[in-house]
Design a protein around this motif. Structure first.
Motif, PDB file in Angstrom:
ATOM      1  N   SER A 107     -10.173  -0.085   1.333  1.00 14.75           N
ATOM      2  CA  SER A 107      -8.772   0.171   1.637  1.00 14.75           C
ATOM      3  C   SER A 107      -8.562   1.653   1.925  1.00 14.75           C
ATOM      4  CB  SER A 107      -7.947  -0.270   0.421  1.00 14.75           C
ATOM      5  OG  SER A 107      -6.625   0.163   0.554  1.00 14.75           O
ATOM      6  N   GLY A 108      -7.655   1.922   2.849  1.00 15.25           N
ATOM      7  CA  GLY A 108      -7.259   3.310   3.114  1.00 15.25           C
ATOM      8  C   GLY A 108      -5.964   3.567   2.364  1.00 15.25           C
ATOM      9  N   VAL A 109      -6.024   4.393   1.341  1.00  8.92           N
ATOM     10  CA  VAL A 109      -4.865   4.536   0.458  1.00  8.92           C
ATOM     11  C   VAL A 109      -4.314   5.965   0.503  1.00  8.92           C
ATOM     12  CG1 VAL A 109      -4.153   4.521  -1.966  1.00  8.92           C
ATOM     13  CG2 VAL A 109      -5.593   2.693  -1.091  1.00  8.92           C
ATOM     14  N   THR A 110      -2.993   6.067   0.603  1.00  6.12           N
ATOM     15  CA  THR A 110      -2.329   7.354   0.426  1.00  6.12           C
ATOM     16  C   THR A 110      -1.868   7.396  -1.020  1.00  6.12           C
ATOM     17  OG1 THR A 110      -1.558   7.240   2.691  1.00  6.12           O
ATOM     18  CG2 THR A 110      -0.498   8.864   1.286  1.00  6.12           C
TER      19      THR A 110
ATOM     20  N   ARG B 237      -1.181   5.394  -9.306  1.00  6.16           N
ATOM     21  CA  ARG B 237      -2.460   4.811  -8.890  1.00  6.16           C
ATOM     22  C   ARG B 237      -3.525   4.859  -9.983  1.00  6.16           C
ATOM     23  NH1 ARG B 237      -0.938   2.368  -4.224  1.00  6.16           N
ATOM     24  NH2 ARG B 237      -0.572   3.760  -2.469  1.00  6.16           N
TER      25      ARG B 237
ATOM     26  N   LEU C 136       0.808  -1.227   0.000  1.00 10.00           N
ATOM     27  CA  LEU C 136       0.000   0.000   0.000  1.00 10.00           C
ATOM     28  C   LEU C 136       0.838   1.273   0.000  1.00 10.00           C
ATOM     29  CD1 LEU C 136      -2.998  -0.657   2.419  1.00 10.00           C
ATOM     30  CD2 LEU C 136      -3.064  -0.334  -0.025  1.00 10.00           C
ATOM     31  N   ASP C 137       2.173   1.118   0.058  1.00  7.91           N
ATOM     32  CA  ASP C 137       3.036   2.309   0.084  1.00  7.91           C
ATOM     33  C   ASP C 137       2.848   3.133  -1.177  1.00  7.91           C
ATOM     34  OD1 ASP C 137       4.130   1.727   2.449  1.00  7.91           O
ATOM     35  OD2 ASP C 137       6.189   1.521   1.767  1.00  7.91           O
ATOM     36  N   PRO C 138       2.666   4.447  -1.049  1.00  8.99           N
ATOM     37  CA  PRO C 138       2.590   5.243  -2.274  1.00  8.99           C
ATOM     38  C   PRO C 138       3.936   5.188  -2.996  1.00  8.99           C
ATOM     39  CG  PRO C 138       2.680   6.655  -0.323  1.00  8.99           C
ATOM     40  CD  PRO C 138       2.544   5.254   0.164  1.00  8.99           C
TER      41      PRO C 138
END
Lengths: 316, 556
Positions: free
Chosen positions: B445-448, B460, A40-42
């Motif tokens: 999902s919690g996405v940065t 993304r 999930l790391d940007p």
């Protein structure tokens, strides 16, 4: 004796081999793996993850990874942690002291109190003390340790403020007194179960010894009851306890999973949980092998000790 | 809604908007004029006191270039420096450089390809050696060294012809113009050449266990499984440090972490923060400052757009209309987080506040599906062209708030003839291939989406970032829109802040319309610290609260 030792050692090696194969396969069969934490790391791309997988050798067939790991292990190289890159033995070594301190203290408490309760329970069979000890042991064995831990924290830390709620010591105060202060609650909580086990075993062993002919002879010779118990009963009742001590020895070094988590104790039990959570395979395998070796060694030492103490037992 | 009047942050939506306006203005007026940020009020003359920071994960990776998680960032920000630093307003500040390179000051050529970096000449490593351009060259080359186990290589892989001009100056050429690289550099900490070049294998260097940086704090010791101790670097070239010691304490259990914050054993709660369910109580604690600050992550329902049921825009719109976000936010999340319509962090300069607001309307949802030809079947579930409007929803098992959200959604979706089944997985499985290679049907999902505050979201949302189709990136929902692709490509080539803003506002408009994912809320983090700890500043552009411990100090 030599034959016995050689036989036991060869059996132990086969056991270690089986443990390592099963451990390795089960661990690697879990989907996800050590790199899933970066999913999930940007900015982290599949390419980056694939590259890391290759660098860590995780893209090779499982049998190849196992052979490589086993070959290195035979040469004394336990591998490096995926999490911090440190050698596995160093990672384990960093947590051994904390566990040894906690488990050593609680085991000492358990042996001292448990043995005493067991002997007294047996010599005063069906007395009020014996009944209370029996019920107490049942309670201690059936209630989970974490519950005792939480209740202990609630009463002694949050309500009364007498003892710290966790940690091995206060940061900035490395004095012995500070360590002892932090040790009280977790070691007592952890020893509860062990006191129960020791007292039950000791009670049975003492009762066994009391019914022996040599005890009757000693009494017939007119020895005082105290002398009979101390000299003839306790000495013989302790024999089976050596086996129990041997079986319990590994846990002194491998830690208590639950207690260490509840009391934020930086020991081996928590290291195991953390390493599993991060799929840090080298460390998990290291811990698995470490405890397997300890279990085997513990049993071996117990067998030898019994043989030395009791010459009636002949080892083939 | 949780009562917020008890917080000492006096947070309100209006304040946040005001802050954003100020942040935006500051970004326009003063990117390079501010000098040292004025974080500290009346700091002590020499470093005094100690702060214990609590973490629910253990920092274990101390080489900042190797794969790491958020909690490791706290150590990196304190021990190391990057060339530039993203401040709390989203403005890049010089850190190891004299000035942030830009097209205006000639640091970046007009075409964005040639970069010239000028370094401070007063910076020293913790062992006393001077920091020079050779260190920068070594760091950037190490990241792309195939033998080195580097974290992410995006941006760095475009760097060519690195040349050291003088000890304080170096140049390079980019393979293609890539504006986000400046922000990426804010998360690229410099490592010492004179130590690491001697190592045969940098992956196993002693440095990785006892790092040497140029930062405000020096490495002191690590008690594995327990804490890490740093001491003040008296020769620090930047602002501070004002604390003698900085301790990062590891407390794995969230409840125990909060208990130790209450009991005073820890002075500040970092990454993982205080959980939403403790916010109400925490804000009433005496001698504690509890603040609600906007974070960078957005919680959304991700739809795998290659699944036939999600290809129809009407289905996505209907599902969005059938989500009672107010009930989820207030009923399940204690009113801590904020509704949002976009993937962009709400306090970003690039956030688009003018997107149409989602409205919970079951009737409208039904109508949308009726109009699109989705007819209820015998079992009440809608069907169109042989496709049942049914799908599985996955998230991390054990996250009880997400699980409750799923159950709530399941019920409301059923009311419009949509079947949603729940199929959760452990985190280590969920975020592996299942997520990255788009094997899910839908996921929460919690996405940065942004790195260090840069608005580029190509990773993304660009078609080329769909791994399941051979792309490079993490476009896991498989969203593809040529107009968005073109805008993202243009945005990555554009260095002018205003021009970029227009581009990303438009991207947000299109994405809001296309609904490749359904936003549930933007995360807010509950920061907690002891009263008297000053100089603290929340920064949604950094992943940890300890991003600038150099400025912290205790009130006299």
């Amino acid at each position: 004796m030599r034959g016995f030792l050689l036989n036991r050692l060869s059996q132990s090696l086969i056991l270690l081999l089986i443990v390592s194969v099963i451990g390795f396969v089960v661990l690697n069969l879990l989907p996800g793996g050590p790199l899933a934490q970066f999913g999930l790391d940007p900015g982290m791309t599949q390419d980056d993850l694939d590259r890391l997988k290759e660098q860590l050798g995780l893209n090779r067939p499982l049998w190849m990874q196992y052979l490589d790991w086993a070959w290195r292990l035979l040469q004394g190289d336990w591998g490096h942690s995926f999490r911090d890159g440190a050698p596995v033995l160093a990672v384990i070594g960093r947590h051994v002291f904390a566990t040894l301190l906690l488990m050593g203290t609680s085991t000492a408490i358990a042996i001292a109190i448990g043995t005493w309760i067991g002997i007294r329970g047996a010599t005063h069979r069906y007395s009020l003390f014996d009944h209370v000890a029996t019920v107490g042991a049942m309670v201690a064995l059936s209630i989970p340790t974490f519950w005792f831990g939480l209740v202990g924290i609630y009463i002694f830390s949050l309500r009364l403020g007498w003892l710290p709620a966790g940690n091995m010591y206060t940061i900035g105060d490395g004095s012995v007194l500070n360590y002892l202060h932090h040790l009280i609650l977790p070691s007592i909580v952890l020893s509860l179960v062990h006191v129960a086990i020791w007292s039950r075993y000791m009670r049975t062993a003492t009762l066994d010894a009391i019914s022996q002919d040599f005890v009757k002879t000693a009494r017939a010779k007119g020895l005082s009851e105290r002398r009979v118990i101390m000299k003839h009963v306790v000495g013989n009742a302790l024999l089976p306890m050596i086996t129990l001590a041997g079986v319990q020895l590994p846990s002194i070094l491998t830690g208590a999973l639950v207690t260490e988590t509840v009391f934020t104790w930086p020991g081996m039990g928590r290291l195991f949980l953390d390493s599993l959570g991060y799929s840090d395979y080298p460390v998990v395998m290291g811990l698995l092998m470490f405890s397997a070796i300890l279990v085997i060694l513990g049993n071996l030492i117990a067998d030898i000790a019994v043989a030395i103490v009791d010459p009636r037992i002949r080892l083939g | 809604m949780t009562e917020r009047s008890n917080t000492k942050s006096n947070y309100s939506r209006r304040d946040a908007l005001r802050l954003m306006a100020i942040g935006g203005a500051a970004g326009l007026i003063a990117p390079n004029l501010l000098g040292k940020p004025a974080f500290a009020q009346n700091p002590p003359a020499s470093p005094t006191g100690r702060v214990v920071v609590g973490f629910s994960q253990e920092p274990t990776v101390f080489n900042p270039l190797m794969p790491h998680t958020e909690c490791d960032d706290a150590v990196h920000f304190s021990v190391f420096d990057a060339l530039v630093r993203m401040d709390s307003k989203g403005v890049l500040q010089p850190n190891l450089v004299v000035e942030v390179p830009s097209q205006k000051n000639g640091g970046i050529s007009e075409d964005g390809l040639l970069w010239r970096i000028r370094l401070r000449d007063d910076v020293r490593w913790h062992d006393g050696q001077p920091f020079t351009a050779e260190d920068v060259k070594f760091t950037l080359e190490l990241i792309t060294n195939p033998k080195f186990r580097a974290w992410r290589t995006a941006g760095h892989s475009l760097v060519r012809d690195l040349k050291v001009v003088s000890p304080t100056e170096l140049t390079w050429r980019m393979e293609e113009a890539f504006a986000p690289y400046l922000s990426f550099l804010a998360e690229t900490f410099m490592v010492p050449k004179h130590i690491l070049e001697k190592e045969a294998d940098p992956n196993a260097a002693a440095f990785n266990q006892a790092p040497v940086g140029t930062g405000a704090f020096k490495w002191a010791q690590r008690i594995a499984g327990d804490h890490i101790e740093l001491v003040a670097n008296a020769d620090y070239a930047g602002e501070g440090p004002y604390l003698e010691r900085l301790v990062f304490k590891y407390i794995p259990d969230m409840t125990v972490l909060y208990t130790q914050f209450k009991s005073g054993d820890i002075d500040l709660v970092d990454q993982a923060f205080i959980t939403a369910d403790h916010y109400g109580e925490a804000s009433k604690l005496p001698d504690r400052v509890v603040m609600l600050e906007r974070g960078a992550s957005v919680e959304s329902i991700y739809l795998n757009l290659e699944k036939p049921q999600f290809k129809d825009p009407a289905v996505r719109q209907a599902l969005y209309a059938a989500i009672d976000r107010k009930a989820i936010l207030e009923g399940l999340y204690y009113g801590v987080h904020n509704p949002t319509e976009t993937f962009m962090p709400q306090n970003s300069y690039y956030y688009n506040p003018n997107l149409p607001a989602q409205e919970f309307n079951i009737e409208r949802a039904r109508q949308l599906l009726d109009e699109a030809g989705w007819v209820p079947g015998a079992d009440g579930i809608r069907v169109k062209d042989g496709v049942r409007l049914s799908f599985a929803n996955s998230t991390t098992s054990g996250n009880h708030l997400r699980e409750q959200t799923q159950q709530f959604l399941q019920q409301t979706f059923a009311e419009i003839g949509v079947e949603m089944t729940i199929s959760n997985l452990p985190a280590a499985v969920m975020w592996g291939d299942f997520w990255l290679k788009s094997q899910f049907e839908s996921a929460i999902s919690g996405v940065t989406n942004v790195i260090a505050g840069d608005p580029d979201v190509s990773n993304r949302l660009h078609t080329k970032a769909i791994v399941a189709k051979g792309g490079k990136g993490s476009n896991t929902g498989q969203y593809s829109n040529p107009e968005v692709d073109a805008l993202l490509e243009k945005g990555a080539r554009t260095f002018d802040r205003e021009e970029r803003r227009a581009i990303y506002l438009r991207v947000q408009e299109i994405v809001r319309q296309d609904l490749p994912f359904l936003p549930l809320f933007a995360y807010a983090n509950v920061f907690g610290r002891k009263e008297g700890l000053e100089g603290f500043e929340a920064n949604s552009n950094a992943r940890v609260a300890s991003w600038h411990a150099a400025g912290w100090h205790w009130k006299d």
